[in-house]
Design a protein around this motif. Structure first.
Motif, PDB file in Angstrom:
ATOM      1  N   ILE A 151       0.874  -1.180   0.000  1.00 23.78           N
ATOM      2  CA  ILE A 151       0.000   0.000   0.000  1.00 23.78           C
ATOM      3  C   ILE A 151       0.904   1.220   0.000  1.00 23.78           C
ATOM      4  CG2 ILE A 151      -1.807   1.272   1.214  1.00 23.78           C
ATOM      5  CD1 ILE A 151      -2.692  -1.312   2.481  1.00 23.78           C
ATOM      6  N   GLY A 152       0.979   1.878  -1.148  1.00 23.25           N
ATOM      7  CA  GLY A 152       1.912   2.992  -1.274  1.00 23.25           C
ATOM      8  C   GLY A 152       3.327   2.482  -1.184  1.00 23.25           C
ATOM      9  N   ASN A 153       4.087   3.014  -0.219  1.00 24.94           N
ATOM     10  CA  ASN A 153       5.468   2.567  -0.016  1.00 24.94           C
ATOM     11  C   ASN A 153       5.589   1.521   1.077  1.00 24.94           C
ATOM     12  OD1 ASN A 153       6.443   4.374  -1.990  1.00 24.94           O
ATOM     13  ND2 ASN A 153       6.516   6.058  -0.474  1.00 24.94           N
ATOM     14  N   GLU A 154       4.469   1.094   1.633  1.00 24.87           N
ATOM     15  CA  GLU A 154       4.489   0.119   2.722  1.00 24.87           C
ATOM     16  C   GLU A 154       4.016  -1.241   2.233  1.00 24.87           C
ATOM     17  OE1 GLU A 154       2.960   1.222   6.531  1.00 24.87           O
ATOM     18  OE2 GLU A 154       3.058   3.374   6.088  1.00 24.87           O
ATOM     19  N   VAL A 155       4.674  -2.267   2.714  1.00 22.45           N
ATOM     20  CA  VAL A 155       4.306  -3.640   2.413  1.00 22.45           C
ATOM     21  C   VAL A 155       3.831  -4.281   3.712  1.00 22.45           C
ATOM     22  CG1 VAL A 155       5.066  -5.881   1.548  1.00 22.45           C
ATOM     23  CG2 VAL A 155       5.972  -3.773   0.536  1.00 22.45           C
ATOM     24  N   ILE A 156       2.614  -4.803   3.686  1.00 24.34           N
ATOM     25  CA  ILE A 156       2.027  -5.402   4.894  1.00 24.34           C
ATOM     26  C   ILE A 156       1.887  -6.901   4.675  1.00 24.34           C
ATOM     27  CG2 ILE A 156       0.792  -3.267   5.455  1.00 24.34           C
ATOM     28  CD1 ILE A 156      -1.760  -4.642   4.441  1.00 24.34           C
ATOM     29  N   ASN A 207      -4.967  -2.738   9.389  1.00 21.10           N
ATOM     30  CA  ASN A 207      -4.463  -1.871   8.318  1.00 21.10           C
ATOM     31  C   ASN A 207      -5.588  -1.078   7.635  1.00 21.10           C
ATOM     32  OD1 ASN A 207      -1.519  -2.745   8.144  1.00 21.10           O
ATOM     33  ND2 ASN A 207      -2.578  -4.713   7.976  1.00 21.10           N
ATOM     34  N   GLU A 208      -6.657  -0.864   8.359  1.00 23.99           N
ATOM     35  CA  GLU A 208      -7.799  -0.163   7.783  1.00 23.99           C
ATOM     36  C   GLU A 208      -7.449   1.269   7.364  1.00 23.99           C
ATOM     37  OE1 GLU A 208      -7.766  -1.754  10.611  1.00 23.99           O
ATOM     38  OE2 GLU A 208      -9.254  -3.375  10.483  1.00 23.99           O
ATOM     39  N   GLY A 209      -6.650   1.960   8.180  1.00 22.06           N
ATOM     40  CA  GLY A 209      -6.266   3.330   7.836  1.00 22.06           C
ATOM     41  C   GLY A 209      -5.470   3.401   6.548  1.00 22.06           C
ATOM     42  N   LEU A 210      -4.596   2.401   6.308  1.00 22.17           N
ATOM     43  CA  LEU A 210      -3.821   2.380   5.068  1.00 22.17           C
ATOM     44  C   LEU A 210      -4.724   2.131   3.862  1.00 22.17           C
ATOM     45  CD1 LEU A 210      -0.652   0.395   6.228  1.00 22.17           C
ATOM     46  CD2 LEU A 210      -0.848   2.846   5.760  1.00 22.17           C
ATOM     47  N   LEU A 211      -5.739   1.295   4.033  1.00 21.15           N
ATOM     48  CA  LEU A 211      -6.667   1.055   2.929  1.00 21.15           C
ATOM     49  C   LEU A 211      -7.438   2.326   2.568  1.00 21.15           C
ATOM     50  CD1 LEU A 211      -8.160  -2.472   3.727  1.00 21.15           C
ATOM     51  CD2 LEU A 211      -6.576  -1.861   1.890  1.00 21.15           C
ATOM     52  N   LEU A 212      -7.866   3.077   3.580  1.00 17.97           N
ATOM     53  CA  LEU A 212      -8.571   4.333   3.300  1.00 17.97           C
ATOM     54  C   LEU A 212      -7.656   5.326   2.597  1.00 17.97           C
ATOM     55  CD1 LEU A 212     -10.566   4.840   6.639  1.00 17.97           C
ATOM     56  CD2 LEU A 212     -11.425   3.991   4.452  1.00 17.97           C
ATOM     57  N   LYS A 213      -6.387   5.345   2.981  1.00 18.23           N
ATOM     58  CA  LYS A 213      -5.433   6.225   2.321  1.00 18.23           C
ATOM     59  C   LYS A 213      -5.191   5.791   0.888  1.00 18.23           C
ATOM     60  CE  LYS A 213      -0.805   8.186   2.942  1.00 18.23           C
ATOM     61  NZ  LYS A 213       0.432   8.162   3.793  1.00 18.23           N
ATOM     62  N   LEU A 214      -5.211   4.464   0.667  1.00 18.22           N
ATOM     63  CA  LEU A 214      -5.009   3.931  -0.674  1.00 18.22           C
ATOM     64  C   LEU A 214      -6.104   4.377  -1.642  1.00 18.22           C
ATOM     65  CD1 LEU A 214      -3.588   2.004  -2.687  1.00 18.22           C
ATOM     66  CD2 LEU A 214      -5.040   0.178  -1.777  1.00 18.22           C
ATOM     67  N   ILE A 215      -7.348   4.391  -1.203  1.00 16.58           N
ATOM     68  CA  ILE A 215      -8.449   4.770  -2.095  1.00 16.58           C
ATOM     69  C   ILE A 215      -8.751   6.266  -2.040  1.00 16.58           C
ATOM     70  CG2 ILE A 215      -9.492   2.481  -1.966  1.00 16.58           C
ATOM     71  CD1 ILE A 215     -11.549   3.612  -0.015  1.00 16.58           C
ATOM     72  N   GLY A 216      -8.033   6.999  -1.201  1.00 13.46           N
ATOM     73  CA  GLY A 216      -8.132   8.458  -1.222  1.00 13.46           C
ATOM     74  C   GLY A 216      -9.375   9.044  -0.589  1.00 13.46           C
ATOM     75  N   VAL A 217      -9.835   8.484   0.538  1.00 14.34           N
ATOM     76  CA  VAL A 217     -10.998   9.044   1.231  1.00 14.34           C
ATOM     77  C   VAL A 217     -10.571   9.444   2.635  1.00 14.34           C
ATOM     78  CG1 VAL A 217     -12.647   7.727  -0.131  1.00 14.34           C
ATOM     79  CG2 VAL A 217     -11.784   6.757   1.997  1.00 14.34           C
ATOM     80  N   PRO A 218     -11.175  10.495   3.217  1.00 15.93           N
ATOM     81  CA  PRO A 218     -10.793  10.930   4.568  1.00 15.93           C
ATOM     82  C   PRO A 218     -11.225   9.918   5.626  1.00 15.93           C
ATOM     83  CG  PRO A 218     -12.672  12.190   3.782  1.00 15.93           C
ATOM     84  CD  PRO A 218     -12.223  11.377   2.619  1.00 15.93           C
ATOM     85  N   ASN A 219     -10.336   9.697   6.584  1.00 12.80           N
ATOM     86  CA  ASN A 219     -10.648   8.697   7.620  1.00 12.80           C
ATOM     87  C   ASN A 219     -11.615   9.205   8.674  1.00 12.80           C
ATOM     88  OD1 ASN A 219      -9.024  10.502   8.968  1.00 12.80           O
ATOM     89  ND2 ASN A 219      -7.280   9.102   9.191  1.00 12.80           N
ATOM     90  N   ASP A 220     -11.923  10.516   8.648  1.00 17.25           N
ATOM     91  CA  ASP A 220     -12.919  11.012   9.601  1.00 17.25           C
ATOM     92  C   ASP A 220     -14.339  10.912   9.041  1.00 17.25           C
ATOM     93  OD1 ASP A 220     -12.550  12.896   7.637  1.00 17.25           O
ATOM     94  OD2 ASP A 220     -12.667  14.622   8.987  1.00 17.25           O
ATOM     95  N   ALA A 221     -14.475  10.532   7.770  1.00 18.13           N
ATOM     96  CA  ALA A 221     -15.795  10.391   7.162  1.00 18.13           C
ATOM     97  C   ALA A 221     -16.076   8.965   6.710  1.00 18.13           C
ATOM     98  CB  ALA A 221     -15.938  11.339   5.978  1.00 18.13           C
ATOM     99  N   TYR A 222     -15.061   8.088   6.783  1.00 14.84           N
ATOM    100  CA  TYR A 222     -15.238   6.691   6.375  1.00 14.84           C
ATOM    101  C   TYR A 222     -14.567   5.780   7.403  1.00 14.84           C
ATOM    102  CZ  TYR A 222     -16.597   8.690   1.874  1.00 14.84           C
ATOM    103  OH  TYR A 222     -17.227   9.403   0.888  1.00 14.84           O
ATOM    104  N   GLN A 223     -15.146   4.637   7.637  1.00 12.07           N
ATOM    105  CA  GLN A 223     -14.614   3.645   8.561  1.00 12.07           C
ATOM    106  C   GLN A 223     -14.716   2.259   7.935  1.00 12.07           C
ATOM    107  OE1 GLN A 223     -16.695   3.894  12.288  1.00 12.07           O
ATOM    108  NE2 GLN A 223     -15.976   5.981  12.749  1.00 12.07           N
ATOM    109  N   ILE A 224     -13.664   1.473   8.134  1.00  5.66           N
ATOM    110  CA  ILE A 224     -13.686   0.069   7.694  1.00  5.66           C
ATOM    111  C   ILE A 224     -13.872  -0.800   8.930  1.00  5.66           C
ATOM    112  CG2 ILE A 224     -12.381  -1.803   6.619  1.00  5.66           C
ATOM    113  CD1 ILE A 224     -10.941   0.256   4.931  1.00  5.66           C
ATOM    114  N   ASP A 225     -14.942  -1.555   8.940  1.00  6.95           N
ATOM    115  CA  ASP A 225     -15.221  -2.447  10.070  1.00  6.95           C
ATOM    116  C   ASP A 225     -14.467  -3.764   9.946  1.00  6.95           C
ATOM    117  OD1 ASP A 225     -16.917  -0.529  11.121  1.00  6.95           O
ATOM    118  OD2 ASP A 225     -18.687  -1.339  10.119  1.00  6.95           O
ATOM    119  N   HIS A 226     -14.457  -4.339   8.775  1.00 10.61           N
ATOM    120  CA  HIS A 226     -13.750  -5.611   8.581  1.00 10.61           C
ATOM    121  C   HIS A 226     -13.573  -5.857   7.087  1.00 10.61           C
ATOM    122  CE1 HIS A 226     -17.947  -6.802   8.027  1.00 10.61           C
ATOM    123  NE2 HIS A 226     -17.472  -7.847   7.325  1.00 10.61           N
TER     124      HIS A 226
END
Length: 381
Positions: free
Chosen positions: A199-204, A216-235
């Motif tokens: 994800i970007g420059n990080e390998v998980i 790694n939910e925060g990295l996924l949100l960064k990958l698709i370009g959405v703000p983490n204060d308006a979107y949440q990944i539960d699972h």
């Protein structure tokens, strides 16, 4: 009889003359080009302004500064003791009756009587208006863009002209905020047999459990370009087993979560200048009546002269209105007008012909009533 018939046809002909989308997004692995394509896919899912529901529009327009001729005026004139009336400036083809001055006007405890009035050309310019319009846009979310400008159409009455203006944004307010369980997007994992994901420059390292991207939910949100204060990944969850394409093993996964949704109230405001208009304005002169009389006494000659002048002036105005109506009728219906006037011409010719024929048949012959005595007899010589 014949004359009546053609006269009725003539009159009949004369009468005729005046007659919110929420789509799925693909997430890929390793390649920066693939990551860029994900961001483009997310932006493509942003609804356009036209797709939004617009409700509760509350537009308002107020006068910033009063301009001469924009409103009718009753009040003191330029000279001491005079009292005048100015109508608002109106279109040249408008009916003047609604702008005429009152015969008597009461103001400040005094009664003023109309002396005379005139119609003059006047321009209307420099009118500034403050415009405010509030829109309510439904079901907005974090990736939606706020329209910075808003186009409105302003009708300029009584000139019936419409001008489009672009208003800048003034303020926004979120209302009816809520979290909805409708956020989801797809993830495609390349080299699934390696157990790694970039994800970007990080390998998980992918989890071998039911939730492969846990932590790694925060990295996924960064990958698709959405703000983490308006979107949440539960699972996240795997979808199917690994499959091979072009010698590479792939595996699909899906992320599930929530997104913040709200209604957006946007206010747009600006001060505009209406276009200049050319028209007519009525100016009237009044005189103050004595408090003990409702009508000022006048000499008979002055009254009769004034009445005669008013009658001629009204007659002239009515004739001009009549000619204007005829001109408007000819302009709107040229073919119908030509046919009607042709019929009128034919009717007049027939009427004149019938009148001449009737005159010839009814005219009595002139018979000499002189006594005919026969030839004179010669005298006897």
């Amino acid at each position: 009889m014949m004359r009546r018939r053609y006269f009725s046809a003539l009159m009949f002909t004369a009468v005729l003359v005046f007659a919110s989308p929420a789509g799925k997004t693909m997430a890929s692995q390793v390649s920066e080009n693939q990551t860029q394509s994900i961001a483009e896919a997310v932006n493509a899912a942003v609804p356009s302004e036209a797709e939004k529901q617009v409700n509760g529009a509350d537009d308002a327009i107020t006068t910033v500064e009063e301009v001469f001729g924009e409103q009718p005026y009753y009040g003191p004139g330029e000279t001491d003791g005079s009292y005048v009336y100015y109508s608002q400036v109106f279109p040249k083809d408008a009916d003047q009756d609604q702008y005429l001055p009152e015969e008597e006007h009461v103001e400040g405890g005094g009664t003023y009587r109309l002396v005379n009035y005139e119609v003059q050309e006047q321009s209307l310019s420099g009118r500034k208006k403050h415009i405010r319009d509030t829109l309510l846009l439904k079901d907005y979310e974090g990736i939606d863009e706020i329209p910075e400008t808003y186009k409105v159409e302003i009708a300029d009455n009584p000139f019936r002209t419409v001008t489009e203006y672009t208003l800048p944004i003034k303020e926004t307010e979120r209302v009816n905020e809520r979290w909805e369980d409708s956020f989801t997007f797809d993830i495609v994992v390349e080299h699934a047999d390696s157990g790694l994901f970039q994800i970007g420059n990080e390998v998980i390292s992918l989890n071998q459990t039911a939730d492969p991207f846990a932590g790694n939910e925060g990295l996924l949100l960064k990958l698709i370009g959405v703000p983490n204060d308006a979107y949440q990944i539960d699972h996240t969850a795997w979808v199917g087993n690994m499959y091979e394409q072009n010698g590479i093993l792939y595996r699909n996964a899906v992320a599930y979560g929530k997104k913040l949704v709200y209604d957006l109230e946007i206010s747009y405001e600006d001060v505009i200048t209406l276009p200049e208009e050319e028209g007519y304005q009525i100016r009237a002169q009044y005189e103050l009546l004595p408090k003990d009389a409702s009508v000022m006494p006048e000499s008979t000659s002055k009254s009769s002269g004034s009445n005669r002048w008013d009658w001629l002036k009204n007659l002239w105005e009515e004739m001009m209105k009549f000619l204007k109506k005829i001109a408007e009728t000819v302009k709107k219906h040229p073919y119908i007008t030509a046919v009607v006037f042709f019929l009128l011409f034919v009717a007049i010719i027939l009427y004149l012909a019938a009148r001449c024929r009737t005159k010839d048949t009814e005219e009595p012959e002139h018979v000499s009533r002189r006594w005919h005595r026969g030839p004179k007899r010669g005298r006897r010589r």
